[in-house]
Design a protein around this motif. Structure first.
Motif, PDB file in Angstrom:
ATOM      1  N   ARG A 168     -20.518   0.873   8.757  1.00 23.60           N
ATOM      2  CA  ARG A 168     -19.091   1.306   7.671  1.00 23.60           C
ATOM      3  C   ARG A 168     -18.781  -0.746   7.419  1.00 23.60           C
ATOM      4  O   ARG A 168     -19.607  -1.550   8.155  1.00 23.60           O
ATOM      5  CB  ARG A 168     -17.441   1.171   8.482  1.00 23.60           C
ATOM      6  CG  ARG A 168     -16.532  -0.023   7.652  1.00 23.60           C
ATOM      7  CD  ARG A 168     -15.170  -0.396   8.576  1.00 23.60           C
ATOM      8  NE  ARG A 168     -14.297  -0.791   7.550  1.00 23.60           N
ATOM      9  CZ  ARG A 168     -13.518  -2.342   7.874  1.00 23.60           C
ATOM     10  NH1 ARG A 168     -14.276  -2.375   9.316  1.00 23.60           N
ATOM     11  NH2 ARG A 168     -12.729  -2.419   8.107  1.00 23.60           N
TER      12      ARG A 168
ATOM     13  N   ASP B 121     -13.254  -1.296   1.668  1.00 21.60           N
ATOM     14  CA  ASP B 121     -14.175  -0.228   3.117  1.00 21.60           C
ATOM     15  C   ASP B 121     -15.131   0.827   2.249  1.00 21.60           C
ATOM     16  O   ASP B 121     -14.674   1.518   1.840  1.00 21.60           O
ATOM     17  CB  ASP B 121     -13.144   0.604   4.272  1.00 21.60           C
ATOM     18  CG  ASP B 121     -12.515  -0.017   4.780  1.00 21.60           C
ATOM     19  OD1 ASP B 121     -12.911  -0.922   5.499  1.00 21.60           O
ATOM     20  OD2 ASP B 121     -11.227  -0.070   4.783  1.00 21.60           O
TER      21      ASP B 121
ATOM     22  N   THR C 106       1.140   2.066   6.849  1.00 25.43           N
ATOM     23  CA  THR C 106       1.148   2.995   8.437  1.00 25.43           C
ATOM     24  C   THR C 106       2.635   2.805   9.022  1.00 25.43           C
ATOM     25  O   THR C 106       2.933   3.158   9.845  1.00 25.43           O
ATOM     26  CB  THR C 106       0.683   0.933   9.191  1.00 25.43           C
ATOM     27  OG1 THR C 106      -0.747   0.945   8.702  1.00 25.43           O
ATOM     28  CG2 THR C 106       0.914   1.356  10.486  1.00 25.43           C
TER      29      THR C 106
ATOM     30  N   VAL D 101      -7.012   1.941  12.227  1.00 32.11           N
ATOM     31  CA  VAL D 101      -6.740   2.462  10.933  1.00 32.11           C
ATOM     32  C   VAL D 101      -7.909   1.547  10.261  1.00 32.11           C
ATOM     33  O   VAL D 101      -7.638   0.621   9.602  1.00 32.11           O
ATOM     34  CB  VAL D 101      -5.620   2.320  10.530  1.00 32.11           C
ATOM     35  CG1 VAL D 101      -5.783   3.635   8.912  1.00 32.11           C
ATOM     36  CG2 VAL D 101      -4.387   2.942  11.691  1.00 32.11           C
ATOM     37  N   ILE D 102      -9.362   2.633   9.622  1.00 27.35           N
ATOM     38  CA  ILE D 102      -9.732   1.957   8.232  1.00 27.35           C
ATOM     39  C   ILE D 102      -9.813   2.538   6.520  1.00 27.35           C
ATOM     40  O   ILE D 102      -7.848   3.773   7.167  1.00 27.35           O
ATOM     41  CB  ILE D 102     -11.488   2.112   8.753  1.00 27.35           C
ATOM     42  CG1 ILE D 102     -11.730   3.586   9.482  1.00 27.35           C
ATOM     43  CG2 ILE D 102     -11.730   0.990   9.311  1.00 27.35           C
ATOM     44  CD1 ILE D 102     -13.159   3.839   9.241  1.00 27.35           C
ATOM     45  N   GLY D 103     -10.390   1.964   6.061  1.00 27.38           N
ATOM     46  CA  GLY D 103      -9.330   2.852   4.846  1.00 27.38           C
ATOM     47  C   GLY D 103      -9.230   4.441   4.360  1.00 27.38           C
ATOM     48  O   GLY D 103     -10.300   4.936   2.762  1.00 27.38           O
TER      49      GLY D 103
ATOM     50  N   LEU E 181      -9.724   3.298   0.622  1.00 24.97           N
ATOM     51  CA  LEU E 181      -9.290   1.936   0.476  1.00 24.97           C
ATOM     52  C   LEU E 181     -10.596   1.154  -0.234  1.00 24.97           C
ATOM     53  O   LEU E 181     -11.545   1.902   0.413  1.00 24.97           O
ATOM     54  CB  LEU E 181      -8.645   0.972   1.762  1.00 24.97           C
ATOM     55  CG  LEU E 181      -7.455   1.796   2.212  1.00 24.97           C
ATOM     56  CD1 LEU E 181      -6.945   0.991   3.228  1.00 24.97           C
ATOM     57  CD2 LEU E 181      -5.965   1.915   0.827  1.00 24.97           C
TER      58      LEU E 181
ATOM     59  N   GLU F 157       1.292  -2.023  12.360  1.00 25.14           N
ATOM     60  CA  GLU F 157       0.200  -2.333  11.393  1.00 25.14           C
ATOM     61  C   GLU F 157       0.416  -3.798  12.096  1.00 25.14           C
ATOM     62  O   GLU F 157       1.065  -4.673  12.341  1.00 25.14           O
ATOM     63  CB  GLU F 157       1.412  -2.670   9.786  1.00 25.14           C
ATOM     64  CG  GLU F 157       0.145  -3.205   8.815  1.00 25.14           C
ATOM     65  CD  GLU F 157      -0.346  -2.543   8.300  1.00 25.14           C
ATOM     66  OE1 GLU F 157      -0.674  -1.537   8.483  1.00 25.14           O
ATOM     67  OE2 GLU F 157      -1.241  -3.588   7.227  1.00 25.14           O
ATOM     68  N   LYS F 158      -1.053  -4.433  11.712  1.00 25.03           N
ATOM     69  CA  LYS F 158      -1.233  -5.939  11.787  1.00 25.03           C
ATOM     70  C   LYS F 158      -0.375  -6.004  12.559  1.00 25.03           C
ATOM     71  O   LYS F 158       0.103  -7.580  13.188  1.00 25.03           O
ATOM     72  CB  LYS F 158      -1.373  -6.440  10.651  1.00 25.03           C
ATOM     73  CG  LYS F 158      -1.774  -6.129   9.605  1.00 25.03           C
ATOM     74  CD  LYS F 158      -2.476  -6.837   8.564  1.00 25.03           C
ATOM     75  CE  LYS F 158      -3.471  -6.264   7.460  1.00 25.03           C
ATOM     76  NZ  LYS F 158      -2.611  -5.444   6.383  1.00 25.03           N
TER      77      LYS F 158
ATOM     78  N   TYR G 275      -7.288   8.215   4.492  1.00 23.67           N
ATOM     79  CA  TYR G 275      -6.128   8.607   4.613  1.00 23.67           C
ATOM     80  C   TYR G 275      -6.593  10.585   4.734  1.00 23.67           C
ATOM     81  O   TYR G 275      -6.939  10.516   3.636  1.00 23.67           O
ATOM     82  CB  TYR G 275      -5.102   8.739   4.711  1.00 23.67           C
ATOM     83  CG  TYR G 275      -4.877   6.478   4.843  1.00 23.67           C
ATOM     84  CD1 TYR G 275      -4.377   6.405   6.138  1.00 23.67           C
ATOM     85  CD2 TYR G 275      -5.574   5.957   4.088  1.00 23.67           C
ATOM     86  CE1 TYR G 275      -4.045   5.017   6.302  1.00 23.67           C
ATOM     87  CE2 TYR G 275      -5.633   4.479   4.560  1.00 23.67           C
ATOM     88  CZ  TYR G 275      -4.969   3.736   5.878  1.00 23.67           C
ATOM     89  OH  TYR G 275      -4.682   2.418   5.590  1.00 23.67           O
TER      90      TYR G 275
ATOM     91  N   TYR H  17      -5.517  -5.238  11.260  1.00 26.00           N
ATOM     92  CA  TYR H  17      -5.645  -3.512  11.270  1.00 26.00           C
ATOM     93  C   TYR H  17      -4.191  -2.756  11.499  1.00 26.00           C
ATOM     94  O   TYR H  17      -3.590  -4.121  12.134  1.00 26.00           O
ATOM     95  CB  TYR H  17      -6.283  -2.613  11.464  1.00 26.00           C
ATOM     96  CG  TYR H  17      -8.111  -3.521  11.362  1.00 26.00           C
ATOM     97  CD1 TYR H  17      -8.670  -2.435   9.689  1.00 26.00           C
ATOM     98  CD2 TYR H  17      -8.281  -4.542  12.047  1.00 26.00           C
ATOM     99  CE1 TYR H  17      -9.888  -3.326   9.356  1.00 26.00           C
ATOM    100  CE2 TYR H  17     -10.145  -4.904  11.767  1.00 26.00           C
ATOM    101  CZ  TYR H  17     -10.900  -4.318  10.445  1.00 26.00           C
ATOM    102  OH  TYR H  17     -11.487  -4.600  10.625  1.00 26.00           O
ATOM    103  N   GLY H  18      -3.606  -2.219  10.777  1.00 24.68           N
ATOM    104  CA  GLY H  18      -3.499  -1.274  11.744  1.00 24.68           C
ATOM    105  C   GLY H  18      -3.629  -0.334  12.786  1.00 24.68           C
ATOM    106  O   GLY H  18      -5.253   0.151  12.449  1.00 24.68           O
TER     107      GLY H  18
ATOM    108  N   LEU I  24       0.956  -1.040  -0.008  1.00 24.97           N
ATOM    109  CA  LEU I  24      -0.189  -0.628   0.023  1.00 24.97           C
ATOM    110  C   LEU I  24       0.841   1.095   0.198  1.00 24.97           C
ATOM    111  O   LEU I  24       0.478   2.115  -0.852  1.00 24.97           O
ATOM    112  CB  LEU I  24      -1.168   0.007   1.477  1.00 24.97           C
ATOM    113  CG  LEU I  24      -1.991   1.189   1.551  1.00 24.97           C
ATOM    114  CD1 LEU I  24      -2.774   1.500  -0.079  1.00 24.97           C
ATOM    115  CD2 LEU I  24      -2.353   0.892   2.601  1.00 24.97           C
TER     116      LEU I  24
ATOM    117  N   GLN J   5       4.982  -0.756   3.768  1.00 21.62           N
ATOM    118  CA  GLN J   5       3.479  -0.017   4.771  1.00 21.62           C
ATOM    119  C   GLN J   5       2.689   1.266   4.868  1.00 21.62           C
ATOM    120  O   GLN J   5       3.863   1.952   5.088  1.00 21.62           O
ATOM    121  CB  GLN J   5       3.151  -0.789   5.713  1.00 21.62           C
ATOM    122  CG  GLN J   5       3.266  -2.399   5.769  1.00 21.62           C
ATOM    123  CD  GLN J   5       2.299  -3.639   5.149  1.00 21.62           C
ATOM    124  OE1 GLN J   5       0.596  -2.753   4.923  1.00 21.62           O
ATOM    125  NE2 GLN J   5       2.246  -4.370   4.947  1.00 21.62           N
TER     126      GLN J   5
END
Ligand code: G1P
Length: 296
Positions: free
Chosen positions: A257, A134, A233, A205-207, A131, A192-193, A209, A171-172, A111, A231
């Motif tokens: 969402r 989502d 993130t 973090v959802i997609g 992203l 990240e994850k 930014y 997720y982040g 990403l 990443q």
């Protein structure tokens, strides 16, 4: 006054392996959610927040995406001949929605790498990243709030959602401290994850930014991280922990969402969106109740 943000970057180069064989010859972003491809919801959300300059980061196999946001002469002529104005409007709507540009990612390096491909198009101004997995309910406010916060704080902003602790590894995850605004947090760290049981919080973090362009300089030297990928993130973590370029803030989203990233969530998203639709909900709701009552 901060200048108005108009640019949105939509990474759409993923292989969609979770949906094979449906995605063998078709990009996963074109999978229909009720009767619209998933990507159209995302573009509509960007446009509703004033982002009419869209850059999609695509890869091989993505011609259908470009075709979807372009004219389709024969179809338009046929619908016109038949006098089917309703469907013609639907076709033209996706063509006229936004000014859509494309750049290919080349190697699928993650990403962060996809976002870096937008540097030339975006230039030296803040921009949004959306992203495609989502979908944010169009009745709830998120992106426009994030854009306001970006302008007020002159920082980078991510969308956060409280998730069940059993989900944090997907997720982040942010480490945060409160601000005077109840829906805004100051982010002091991002991971990240994280492995199960190690997440610093349950704020995921959802997609969505809204980033300052300094992120590009950071991404240029961000080393591959989780999964061997560059990443986003990790680049944001560098901004957050060193408070670079205004640091990072989170808008905590409490609206609806829908996740279309895997098969089960995708099915749930379709059902949730369809039951709320004026044209389908009335018939679907009683059928669904009946179906569920007979399920066992
Ligand atoms: C990406 C990001 C992750 C974020 C997630 C939101 O992961 O890397 O930080 O939480 O999107 O959907 P992906 O789901 O693409 O693996």
């Amino acid at each position: 006054m901060a200048s108005k943000i108009t640019k949105a970057v939509i990474p759409a180069a993923g292989l969609g392996t979770r949906f094979l064989p449906a995605t063998k010859a078709m990009p996963k972003e074109m999978l229909p959610v009720v009767d619209k491809p998933a990507i159209q919801y995302v573009v509509e959300e960007a446009v509703a927040a004033g982002l009419t300059d869209i850059l999609m980061i695509t890869g091989r196999n993505k011609n259908a995406l470009e075709n979807h946001f372009d004219r389709v002469g024969e179809l338009e002529a046929t619908l016109e001949r038949k006098g089917d104005t309703e469907r013609l409007e639907k076709v033209n709507y996706s063509t006229d929605l936004a000014d859509v540009h494309y750049v290919r990612q080349g190697d699928p390096k993650g990403l962060g790498h996809a976002v870096l491909r937008a540097a030339m198009h975006v230039g030296d101004v803040p921009f949004a990243v959306l992203l495609g997995d989502d979908i944010i309910d169009s009745r709830d406010i998120l992106l426009s709030r994030m854009i306001d916060v970006q302008g007020e704080r002159n920082a980078s902003v991510v969308a956060l959602l409280e998730v069940d602790p059993s989900q944090t590894h997907m997720y982040g995850i942010a480490t945060v401290e409160p601000t005077d605004d109840p829906d805004i947090v100051h982010i002091t760290g991002l991971v990240e994850k994280p492995a199960a049981g190690t997440a610093p919080s349950n704020l995921a973090v959802i997609g969505r930014y809204v980033l300052r362009p300094e992120i590009f300089g950071i991404l240029e030297h961000t080393a591959p991280g989780k999964g061997g990928e560059i990443q986003l993130t990790d680049a944001l973590q560098e901004l957050a922990e060193n408070d670079i370029a205004g640091g990072v803030y989170g808008v905590v989203f409490r609206g609806r969402r829908y996740d279309t990233g895997d098969r089960l969530d995708y099915i749930k998203a379709i059902v949730q969106l369809a039951v709320d639709r004026d044209d389908l909900g009335k018939a679907l709701r009683p059928w669904l109740r009946d179906f569920v009552s007979k399920m066992d």
